[in-house]
Motif scaffolding. Sequence first.
Motif, PDB file in Angstrom:
ATOM      1  N   ARG A   1     -14.127  26.965 -18.770  1.00 28.54           N
ATOM      2  CA  ARG A   1     -12.669  27.059 -18.928  1.00 28.54           C
ATOM      3  C   ARG A   1     -12.066  25.717 -18.523  1.00 28.54           C
ATOM      4  NH1 ARG A   1     -11.080  27.357 -13.699  1.00 28.54           N
ATOM      5  NH2 ARG A   1     -12.540  28.283 -12.211  1.00 28.54           N
ATOM      6  N   PRO A   2     -10.820  25.432 -18.922  1.00 32.26           N
ATOM      7  CA  PRO A   2     -10.195  24.174 -18.485  1.00 32.26           C
ATOM      8  C   PRO A   2     -10.280  24.037 -16.968  1.00 32.26           C
ATOM      9  CG  PRO A   2      -8.845  25.209 -20.167  1.00 32.26           C
ATOM     10  CD  PRO A   2      -9.930  26.201 -19.822  1.00 32.26           C
ATOM     11  N   THR A   3     -10.735  22.884 -16.520  1.00 29.07           N
ATOM     12  CA  THR A   3     -11.061  22.699 -15.104  1.00 29.07           C
ATOM     13  C   THR A   3     -10.387  21.459 -14.544  1.00 29.07           C
ATOM     14  OG1 THR A   3     -13.199  23.806 -15.342  1.00 29.07           O
ATOM     15  CG2 THR A   3     -12.977  22.266 -13.496  1.00 29.07           C
ATOM     16  N   CYS A   4      -9.825  21.616 -13.349  1.00 27.38           N
ATOM     17  CA  CYS A   4      -9.268  20.487 -12.601  1.00 27.38           C
ATOM     18  C   CYS A   4     -10.286  20.116 -11.540  1.00 27.38           C
ATOM     19  CB  CYS A   4      -7.938  20.882 -11.969  1.00 27.38           C
ATOM     20  SG  CYS A   4      -7.156  19.563 -11.016  1.00 27.38           S
ATOM     21  N   GLY A   5     -10.964  18.986 -11.736  1.00 24.21           N
ATOM     22  CA  GLY A   5     -12.070  18.618 -10.850  1.00 24.21           C
ATOM     23  C   GLY A   5     -11.762  17.405 -10.004  1.00 24.21           C
ATOM     24  N   GLY A   6     -11.907  17.523  -8.709  1.00 21.12           N
ATOM     25  CA  GLY A   6     -11.704  16.391  -7.816  1.00 21.12           C
ATOM     26  C   GLY A   6     -11.276  16.855  -6.444  1.00 21.12           C
ATOM     27  N   ARG A   7     -11.538  16.014  -5.456  1.00 21.97           N
ATOM     28  CA  ARG A   7     -11.143  16.285  -4.079  1.00 21.97           C
ATOM     29  C   ARG A   7     -10.246  15.166  -3.590  1.00 21.97           C
ATOM     30  NH1 ARG A   7     -15.318  18.659  -5.584  1.00 21.97           N
ATOM     31  NH2 ARG A   7     -16.199  20.553  -4.650  1.00 21.97           N
ATOM     32  N   ILE A   8      -9.353  15.498  -2.673  1.00 15.96           N
ATOM     33  CA  ILE A   8      -8.402  14.505  -2.171  1.00 15.96           C
ATOM     34  C   ILE A   8      -8.674  14.261  -0.689  1.00 15.96           C
ATOM     35  CG2 ILE A   8      -5.989  13.902  -1.853  1.00 15.96           C
ATOM     36  CD1 ILE A   8      -5.278  15.757  -4.143  1.00 15.96           C
ATOM     37  N   ALA A   9      -8.898  12.988  -0.372  1.00 16.75           N
ATOM     38  CA  ALA A   9      -9.086  12.566   1.026  1.00 16.75           C
ATOM     39  C   ALA A   9      -7.819  11.856   1.483  1.00 16.75           C
ATOM     40  CB  ALA A   9     -10.282  11.623   1.135  1.00 16.75           C
ATOM     41  N   HIS A  10      -7.342  12.227   2.652  1.00 18.11           N
ATOM     42  CA  HIS A  10      -6.122  11.624   3.197  1.00 18.11           C
ATOM     43  C   HIS A  10      -6.479  10.644   4.307  1.00 18.11           C
ATOM     44  CE1 HIS A  10      -3.866  14.687   1.005  1.00 18.11           C
ATOM     45  NE2 HIS A  10      -4.677  15.607   1.522  1.00 18.11           N
ATOM     46  N   PRO A  11      -5.740   9.547   4.451  1.00 14.49           N
ATOM     47  CA  PRO A  11      -6.010   8.633   5.550  1.00 14.49           C
ATOM     48  C   PRO A  11      -5.770   9.333   6.883  1.00 14.49           C
ATOM     49  CG  PRO A  11      -4.466   7.663   3.960  1.00 14.49           C
ATOM     50  CD  PRO A  11      -4.619   9.112   3.603  1.00 14.49           C
TER      51      PRO A  11
ATOM     52  N   LYS B   2      -9.834   3.036   4.822  1.00 13.30           N
ATOM     53  CA  LYS B   2      -9.781   1.581   4.634  1.00 13.30           C
ATOM     54  C   LYS B   2      -8.492   1.143   3.944  1.00 13.30           C
ATOM     55  CE  LYS B   2     -12.333  -2.275   2.486  1.00 13.30           C
ATOM     56  NZ  LYS B   2     -12.435  -3.145   3.679  1.00 13.30           N
ATOM     57  N   THR B   3      -8.063   1.930   2.936  1.00 20.48           N
ATOM     58  CA  THR B   3      -6.897   1.528   2.149  1.00 20.48           C
ATOM     59  C   THR B   3      -5.582   2.066   2.696  1.00 20.48           C
ATOM     60  OG1 THR B   3      -7.136   3.455   0.689  1.00 20.48           O
ATOM     61  CG2 THR B   3      -8.276   1.415   0.044  1.00 20.48           C
ATOM     62  N   GLY B   4      -5.640   3.167   3.469  1.00 22.53           N
ATOM     63  CA  GLY B   4      -4.411   3.812   3.922  1.00 22.53           C
ATOM     64  C   GLY B   4      -3.729   4.607   2.832  1.00 22.53           C
ATOM     65  N   ILE B   5      -4.470   4.967   1.781  1.00 22.11           N
ATOM     66  CA  ILE B   5      -3.918   5.652   0.615  1.00 22.11           C
ATOM     67  C   ILE B   5      -4.738   6.909   0.346  1.00 22.11           C
ATOM     68  CG2 ILE B   5      -3.381   5.427  -1.857  1.00 22.11           C
ATOM     69  CD1 ILE B   5      -3.450   2.356  -1.400  1.00 22.11           C
ATOM     70  N   ASP B   6      -4.075   7.967  -0.139  1.00 21.85           N
ATOM     71  CA  ASP B   6      -4.806   9.171  -0.546  1.00 21.85           C
ATOM     72  C   ASP B   6      -5.793   8.815  -1.652  1.00 21.85           C
ATOM     73  OD1 ASP B   6      -3.363  10.680   1.227  1.00 21.85           O
ATOM     74  OD2 ASP B   6      -2.124  11.675  -0.290  1.00 21.85           O
TER      75      ASP B   6
ATOM     76  N   ALA C  81       0.822  -1.208   0.000  1.00 25.33           N
ATOM     77  CA  ALA C  81       0.000   0.000   0.000  1.00 25.33           C
ATOM     78  C   ALA C  81       0.856   1.258   0.000  1.00 25.33           C
ATOM     79  CB  ALA C  81      -0.948  -0.007   1.195  1.00 25.33           C
ATOM     80  N   ARG C  82       1.979   1.226   0.686  1.00 26.46           N
ATOM     81  CA  ARG C  82       2.822   2.430   0.749  1.00 26.46           C
ATOM     82  C   ARG C  82       3.439   2.785  -0.608  1.00 26.46           C
ATOM     83  NH1 ARG C  82       6.006  -1.310   3.763  1.00 26.46           N
ATOM     84  NH2 ARG C  82       7.856  -2.016   2.618  1.00 26.46           N
ATOM     85  N   ASP C  83       3.415   1.829  -1.556  1.00 23.65           N
ATOM     86  CA  ASP C  83       3.944   2.098  -2.889  1.00 23.65           C
ATOM     87  C   ASP C  83       2.950   2.847  -3.779  1.00 23.65           C
ATOM     88  OD1 ASP C  83       6.357   0.646  -2.373  1.00 23.65           O
ATOM     89  OD2 ASP C  83       5.260  -1.227  -2.721  1.00 23.65           O
TER      90      ASP C  83
END
Length: 369
Positions: free
Chosen positions: A357-367, A130-134, A92-94
């Motif tokens: 306009r060009p859009t970067c869409g998404g949210r990041i959840a951290h463990p 659950k995964t321990g991954i962003d 998972a850390r990889d």
Amino acid sequence: MKYVIGLMSGTSLDGVDAALIRTDGERIAEFGAGDMHAYTGSERAILQAAVDAALAWNFEGEEPDFSDAEAVLTSSHGDLVAAVIRASGLEARDIALVGFHGQTVLHRAPAGRHKGKTRQIGDGEALAAKTGIDVVYDFRSDDVAGGGQGAPLATLYHAALAAQDQLELPLAVVNLGGVANVTWLAKDSEPVAFDTGPANGLIDAWCQQRLGTSHDSNGELAARGKIDPAALKALMKHPFFAKTPPKSLDRWDFSLDPVQHLGDADGAATLTAFTARTVAAAIDQLGQPGRILATGGGRHNPVLMRMMGEAMGVRPEAVERVGWRGDLLEAEAFAWLAARVAAGLPTSLPSTTGVSRPTCGGRIAHPRS
């Protein structure tokens, strides 16, 4: 370059696909392991109940409680991430990121001056825990907020693959999922994309209603039937086809009513012809491609592929012909898009979704620590 796992659960509710790639959100350096989890009967029932509740809600009043469905998604997606990691010989850390599309339960395209609305359920925070991954999730909301359709989103990945493989242009890539969409790639122009109409969604619904089966395996039911011209004409009158791209659909925007008077085989043949002709009409608006590549489950239906070739004058080829992984392509796309979100790169363009306009869409959840 980062190892990223992408996850995709489509509107057919048959299961979730996962794929590992190594990418920086621009080039793809490695295509790793992939896997699929088929939803159990109970899982599918819970997800279908969430879709039914969303359709009844229709963005009016209090949002339904989707927690049971999100628990199914977290469990199934998390287990599949672990399986892909094991198959890759990694830990998972990889893995730098997981791209989590979630499950679309309701989508309403923009209408006039009114922006669209879209709802993909899926608890990114829970999956990160659950995964321990962003986990990168909620890919579509920012595009819709910017006036876009929120779909299709795999377009830029198709363009990246075609450029990396130096495929000859113009090229059309048709995704035959529950809904069909097309990516149009031509020299010296931005990619163009839009939904073209139903793909497998109506055919699957017909088979479920009439035979209690999930789909028309190998197009065998349609192959025994005859196309009903009057029913096909009625289907083609749907107002969606008069709209100018960019445009998008909800799988449930179309009805089986025009074919209900037909027998099982004739209904399947007519619905298959409907998909083929609407895809052909969409591509005809764009130009004459030198090649048409088909991805999604519909590419496994030889009757649909034959009808598309007859309607377009160019026989579509499964994406495997150019070395792409058709069963994993959308999962790969959301891995690649996750890397783009982390890098702050656009995930949609005015030419692909109609966003302003060009859009970067998404949210990041951290463990959680």
